[in-house]
Design an enzyme around this catalytic site. Structure first.
Site: not given
Length: 614
Positions: A1-3, A53, A77
């Site tokens: 998962m990412c921002g 991120h 994401n």
């Protein structure tokens, strides 16, 4: 998962886009790597700032944004659980980037996203034709927001989480398809020009075609500052699930739904089950089991050399003890290494005056009432319905799967902490949604997924913080299997036709009602929400069944709704949880009773506005 984040500027771009955004909330989502990239194409009059991120879950740690030699840039994401091959040692961000950079034509890019099974939101800059692609999966299981501005230095912004700036107007990107922004045209027009490639649907997909014009109109109305919006007639982005079976029995049983006097017991449920019911339930178990398997194994685990008594949980379940979460826990036990604990996250909001009569009712219903028990003396301000059913569910799991370490995490929230954390974090994460229901669910899920509570170790309540990076949630079961009271109302009034229309609407709107919000609040803890009931294969299987095989609303509450799931629970060996009636999270954890119990769920919630806390 990412921002993930991108800002587009046109005209006299000064190259300081990175100074325009505070990415603290994105870093919460991706604590393992943060990286930024600035692409300035002044001859063509546009600049793009990218920020990624990363929460490391599979393969090698791969910082984002990704960039290749041709100047293409990718932010991802998502999770690829099928459709495109990703080996256990691969990182799906790299695999997706490789597929996209090999695409020369628009239809090839759309074909890639048609094949992906799993949740995703993405941003892809295609350098050779100055195009910015972005979008969310069919169900909207990952958050992606956008904001348009008349300020040409930030005419289009995309982000996993909204910025906390006065006057901002972030909205969720519709999960209606994949968007393409022609940056060269934007620079020439000095405004944003978008093309939407919508999901193609079959005419049998009830309501989808009827709602298409209305849906497209809503999309167009959400772009007040745009000069150019085109909805493509392309049929290259294919819906990932099969059409809903709209067959209705010859005798519509709507008039009999309230007449059933069957007592709600496991034995009576078992008597209603036919061989055909068992066959369908077993097929459902098989497909759901594979869905859970994909979601609990696709993550990085500790070294095998860690002593067994020091093993930490990698997977948690949002756990009320209800049938949805009980089945997820049992199926997760099938695949998670046996020495690894599973965290059961159970949230409760403090009650001022627990009601002994209601408490006794819940304890009787879950077989937790023992002879001569003094209800008044044993009650706690955190003895809410979900705590009681959760403790009962824990006993069932221990009896059914005794070799597993089940960490039942009691997460107790006071009114003071609720107000504090809502003001500090939660109100911002729930945005742009803003109803009383969004507040209740958003707060409950945020505290639950944080995983900070008490664990009973050797009969002593000990502070505990969950280490799980993956959080399984049961959302999607009620929406597909008629679990809500509104489904029974529609059935009572309009029979199976009304029920089918309501079920079709549920999946059409689940992205805007629930999933983006839940992804934002869970992701704030550096954890990833995974939704086994919304796996493409699970939805396809359920869509192929006639509605009366999934739910029989001629039967009473506690049996008729989610009937196939209750039969599946019996087949898995569960007992009292098989006949627990649906109870909405905001009432089960009692957050709805904590502040203003006279509000309606659809009311605008003033508590979500920063600075207005009591």
């Amino acid at each position: 998962m990412c921002g993930i984040y991108c800002r587009v500027g046109v005209g006299s771009c000064s190259g300081n886009c990175s100074n325009l955004y505070n990415d603290a909330n994105l870093k919460h989502r991706g604590p393992n790597s943060s990286q930024h990239l600035f692409k300035c194409n002044l001859p063509d009059g546009y600049c793009c700032y990218f920020s990624g991120h990363v929460l490391h879950l599979r393969g090698s740690l791969t910082p984002q944004p990704l960039q290749d030699k041709k100047g293409n840039v990718f932010l991802w994401n998502g999770e690829v659980f099928g459709g495109i091959e990703v080996s256990s040692n691969d990182n799906d961000s790299e695999i997706m980037f490789q597929h996209l950079t090999s695409c020369d034509e628009d239809h090839n890019i759309l074909s890639v996203f048609s094949r992906v099974q799993g949740p995703w939101a993405f941003i892809y800059f295609q350098a050779n034709n100055h195009s910015l692609w972005f979008g969310r999966d069919f169900f909207g299981r990952r958050s992606l927001l956008w904001e348009f501005s008349q300020d040409l230095t930030k005419c289009l912004s995309l982000s996993s989480v909204a910025e906390c700036t006065p006057g901002s107007d972030w909205q969720e990107v519709p999960s209606s398809g994949v968007f393409k922004c022609d940056l060269y045209s934007c620079a020439k027009l000095k405004s944003v020009a978008l093309t939407l490639y919508p999901w193609t649907t079959s005419p049998e997909f009830i309501l989808k075609e009827e709602m298409l014009e209305q849906e497209q109109s809503q999309i167009l109305n959400s772009f007040p500052k745009l000069k150019s919006v085109v909805i493509s007639e392309s049929k290259n982005l294919h819906t990932p699930v099969s059409p809903l079976n709209t067959k209705i029995p010859e005798e519509d049983a709507k008039l009999h739904s309230s007449s059933s006097k069957i007592q709600i017991t496991v034995d009576n449920l078992r008597m209603l089950v036919t061989n055909e019911h068992k066959k369908n339930a077993q097929a459902f178990i098989n497909v759901l089991n594979k869905s859970v398997q994909r979601r609990v194994l696709c993550l990085h685990r500790e070294s095998n050399f860690v002593p067994e008594d020091e093993k930490k949980a990698n997977v948690a379940v949002l756990f009320s003890g209800g049938i949805d979460s009980m089945i997820l826990a049992v199926l997760a036990d099938n695949h998670i290494p046996p020495e690894e604990p599973i965290d059961l996250l159970n949230v409760s909001f403090m009650q001022k005056t627990p009601n002994p009569t209601k408490l006794k009712k819940y304890m009787i219903g879950t077989s937790m009432l023992t002879p001569n028990m003094d209800i008044a003396a044993s009650r706690s301000p955190f003895d809410v319905p979900d705590r009681i059913t959760g403790q009962s569910g824990l006993k069932e799991l221990k009896a059914l799967r005794p070799l597993r370490t089940w960490n039942f995490v009691e997460i107790n929230v006071t009114l003071e902490e609720l107000k504090e954390m809502r003001n500090v974090s939660i109100s911002h994460l729930v945005q742009p949604l803003g109803t009383v229901l969004d507040d209740s669910i958003g707060c409950a899920v945020w505290f639950a997924s944080r995983g900070r509570g008490l664990l009973n170790i050797n009969e002593k309540m000990t502070p505990y913080i969950s280490t799980a990076k993956v959080v399984l949630t049961g959302i999607g079961a009620d929406e597909q299997l008629a679990g809500y009271s509104r489904h029974r109302v529609r059935f009572d009034n309009l029979g199976y036709k009304g029920l089918l229309e309501e079920l079709a609407m549920e999946l059409n709107r689940i992205s805007s009602r629930n999933l983006g919000r839940d992804d934002r609040v869970i992701g704030d803890h550096g954890k990833e929400a995974r939704f086994p009931y919304l796996d493409e294969d699970v939805v396809t299987f359920l869509n192929t069944l006639p509605v009366w095989e999934k739910a029989d609303l001629t039967l009473p509450r506690g049996i008729g709704e989610k009937f196939i799931l209750r039969v599946a629970a019996l087949e898995l060996g569960l007992m009292s949880s098989c006949v627990l009636p649906k109870r909405a999270m905001q009432f089960g954890c009692r957050i709805a009773k904590m502040e203003n119990s006279t509000e309606k769920a659809s009311d605008k919630c003033s508590r979500l506005l920063p600075g207005l806390q009591d």
